[in-house]
Write an enzyme that holds these catalytic residues in place. Structure first.
Site, PDB file in Angstrom:
ATOM      1  N   HIS D 104       0.852  -1.191   0.000  1.00 29.46           N
ATOM      2  CA  HIS D 104       0.000   0.000   0.000  1.00 29.46           C
ATOM      3  C   HIS D 104       0.884   1.235   0.000  1.00 29.46           C
ATOM      4  O   HIS D 104       1.852   1.302   0.755  1.00 29.46           O
ATOM      5  CB  HIS D 104      -0.894   0.003   1.237  1.00 29.46           C
ATOM      6  N   HIS D 106       0.855   5.833  -0.904  1.00 30.70           N
ATOM      7  CA  HIS D 106       0.143   7.058  -1.303  1.00 30.70           C
ATOM      8  C   HIS D 106       0.887   7.672  -2.488  1.00 30.70           C
ATOM      9  O   HIS D 106       1.082   8.892  -2.531  1.00 30.70           O
ATOM     10  CB  HIS D 106       0.086   8.057  -0.145  1.00 30.70           C
ATOM     11  N   ASP D 129       0.600  -4.357 -20.293  1.00 24.34           N
ATOM     12  CA  ASP D 129       1.638  -5.336 -19.963  1.00 24.34           C
ATOM     13  C   ASP D 129       1.479  -5.874 -18.541  1.00 24.34           C
ATOM     14  O   ASP D 129       1.945  -6.960 -18.222  1.00 24.34           O
ATOM     15  CB  ASP D 129       3.036  -4.698 -20.100  1.00 24.34           C
ATOM     16  N   HIS D 180      -8.239   7.807  -1.279  1.00 26.68           N
ATOM     17  CA  HIS D 180      -7.144   7.347  -0.436  1.00 26.68           C
ATOM     18  C   HIS D 180      -5.901   7.034  -1.284  1.00 26.68           C
ATOM     19  O   HIS D 180      -5.089   7.924  -1.513  1.00 26.68           O
ATOM     20  CB  HIS D 180      -7.655   6.127   0.349  1.00 26.68           C
ATOM     21  N   TYR D 238       7.188 -12.938 -23.645  1.00 27.72           N
ATOM     22  CA  TYR D 238       7.713 -11.593 -23.745  1.00 27.72           C
ATOM     23  C   TYR D 238       8.828 -11.241 -22.766  1.00 27.72           C
ATOM     24  O   TYR D 238       8.827 -11.633 -21.614  1.00 27.72           O
ATOM     25  CB  TYR D 238       6.580 -10.601 -23.516  1.00 27.72           C
TER      26      TYR D 238
END
Lengths: 240, 240, 240, 240
Positions: D104, D106, D129, D180, D238
């Protein structure tokens, strides 16, 4: 020794230039993760040297560079796979005969224009110093082209755009593949990297020029001529 | 010894200041590749020191700086060519008599405004602390001017704009050449570099001020006066 | 020893904190050239320590910090002048009694909003984690205020805005002075710097939030409450 | 030894991976101050390792990582508190069974979209991708959800969005929580960090793509398919 026409020393120098160019892309903040690749061709020796596939930049070495013939068939004992974009490079080398090195990135500002499906207009002399006119974007590939031979088709639509609009790839050493990102080229890997740096910078400048001046006035043709030809061709005299 | 009026030591110091200023431009992220140049004049000694043409920043040394007379004729044994923008510098020194150092860059945000053909309005005190009013953009050069004497004509349209609008080059130590980029100046190369840093920063700030406030309200004249004159002139008292 | 109420050691620690905070501003890219200053107050000892005026960041040392009394009169033998913004700091300390440290910068994104004469709305939880509501902008100073007592008047309009709108300076630890830039504060110089970092970051985020969502929807009050109060006050429990 | 099912060595390696991932977030400029956290789950051993709450990045060490059971109960003698976002991580691990690591942040550009309450459309192949389709944003939490069980409810609305729209969390390894910021995930902490890097980069690219092309044309489905499936699944081939 992977090729009879090139000494080990010359081959190593070629690998070294290609490796260095990749690292320079990273140092110039044009590459996130492993999103970039560089190659160089030696037509006389019949070989192409290209970045291997998916190798992290912080441990990249000249020895890892992959050698192929002019059709993109890997030669030599190197076990690494060539960049998946090899077919695009090979096609460009076949059709742009004065191009000796190619760079592909997903550099941030160039991609914004590629995703927007728009040519980058020549709004200023920074652009004109390197690109003699708009930086073209390719047409959208068809479903069939994407499914059958995607990387080759990418090369084909680049060449198609240059041929259809009579654009000289030496005078406009770069392109945006639509929805994807830029390819640039040059005489050497170093020059191709330099052209990628310029392309991303003028992409950034052009973006906000359109915000400040919605008229989107391009520079006059005579100024484009002046800036391009004072740096390129027989009468070049320029250096900052 | 290139000039009878200046000791070797003084000349070296001058070359050193000019070289340092170029490197500072690079460190301040105002220069991509070799897109920048700096010069200093010593009117009493009759010489100008300017960056050589096309020299990479990472190997630049004071010895490489080029010495010319006040008309821009190279003097001394240095084999490097002066920056192609020399004629612009020379013209500015002839007409802006209190200016002792000049800087030219293609810094990103300043170029956006130059390409947009717009003056940078004084939207805030950061601007007013250094530039007493809008930062002017020059008019478009004619085809003839571009073809005949481009770099000299660039100097001429800068001076023309300052004279036509009665702008004091000491109070507004910078300009945007249309479609091209900024020139700034100052008492010393260091001060001219500082003014380039400020110009690019206020160009960035002004860009997004217009996005947030489409009314484009400039700061009141009395605030412009306050900020400029608390830092400049006889009654200056300011330091952050 | 500049003050009978504070040991040499404590005073040095205070100078050190103020000096460190200034350097941290530079390292956080909130300061160009010398455009920033920090201070700390010790109300019991009756002193304020503030950055000197115009000192370059790369040679800044704790010894250079200037000591004043609570009215901003310099005390001690230090020959450097205090930051010109001292009067603003002094006024804020007198009226924001729980504030022990103040920071002023011209950080890029915060200035864009200040120049736009707009409060920064609380568009997200990053904002709400530090600022309990919009970050206010001050009113334009009158000609008379600017001419008579500019720095003091800057302090006055900050306090005026907080009093008029019943904003608690502890819950909203920063402000934009119109056309100028941000001031932030906190319990310690470090915390005041941290609030400057947050303010500039949320200024950047809010700018482009308005581009992507022209409706300018602020976060709901209950989410603002949740984020602010899980980090602040008696029931705080938060840490990323 | 905190768990009978995992050797000390294996547990240390897990803590080390989680710690390293946090530091990599910082190095990639996705984290300001302490605004980020990473975790890894070992379902067989019945443990989750997560970043502690509020620890500064410059002194972070593997030993500080907090160990919990699969319900988020802290186990072992470590006195540090787990990240406040633990409940979100735990809920996601329970419902996204092939996800082994969560990140997580910001990060600036991702937050701009989250604050704008908008999915990030797939405008290009850089997006395709890694993300097979738009990057979804969650619905606004209700007042009750925020007040009663905020962090848990954040996990719930993420899963709700993926279930309602039949989005495969392996094919779209990230989400924006409204107002958020982003959560991303992957097989390993390193891969989850990589997905955060990609998410922020495509958020930036998409932002300005909309400025340049207000038509907001997404890439064709067949190109999205091509790019995603040449890198993922049984037929992947790839590498740049």
């Amino acid at each position: 020794m992977t090729n009879n026409n090139l000494s080990d020393e010359k081959l190593y120098e070629m690998k070294n230039r290609v490796c260095d160019a990749n690292l320079k892309l990273k140092d110039s903040n044009l590459v996130v993760l492993t999103w970039g690749n560089t190659s160089e061709i030696n037509r006389d020796a019949g070989i192409i040297v290209i970045k291997p596939s998916g190798v992290p930049y912080d441990t990249m070495s000249p020895e890892q560079m992959v050698v192929t013939d002019l059709d993109g068939n890997v030669i030599g004992e190197n076990s690494l796979k060539p960049s998946s974009d090899l077919d695009t490079h090979v096609y460009l080398y076949k059709h742009f005969e004065n191009v000796n090195a190619i760079v592909h990135t997903h550099s941030t500002y160039a991609v914004m224009w590629a995703q927007s499906r728009r040519d980058i207009p020549a709004y200023g002399t920074t652009h004109a110093d390197t690109f003699y006119g708009s930086i073209p974007v390719t047409r959208q590939l068809t479903k069939e082209e994407v499914e059958k031979e995607y990387e080759l088709a990418t090369g084909k639509v680049i060449v198609e755009r240059f041929e259809n609009d009579n654009i000289d790839p030496i005078a406009v050493p770069g392109v945006l593949t639509v929805g994807h990102g830029p390819f640039t080229w040059g005489n050497t890997p170093d020059k191709a990297v330099e052209n990628s740096i310029v392309l991303d910078e003028v992409a950034h400048m052009a973006l906000m020029t359109e915000f400040l001046n919605p008229n989107k006035d391009e520079i006059p043709q005579y100024l484009l001529d002046k800036h391009y030809f004072r740096k390129h061709g027989a009468n070049a005299y320029y250096g900052q």
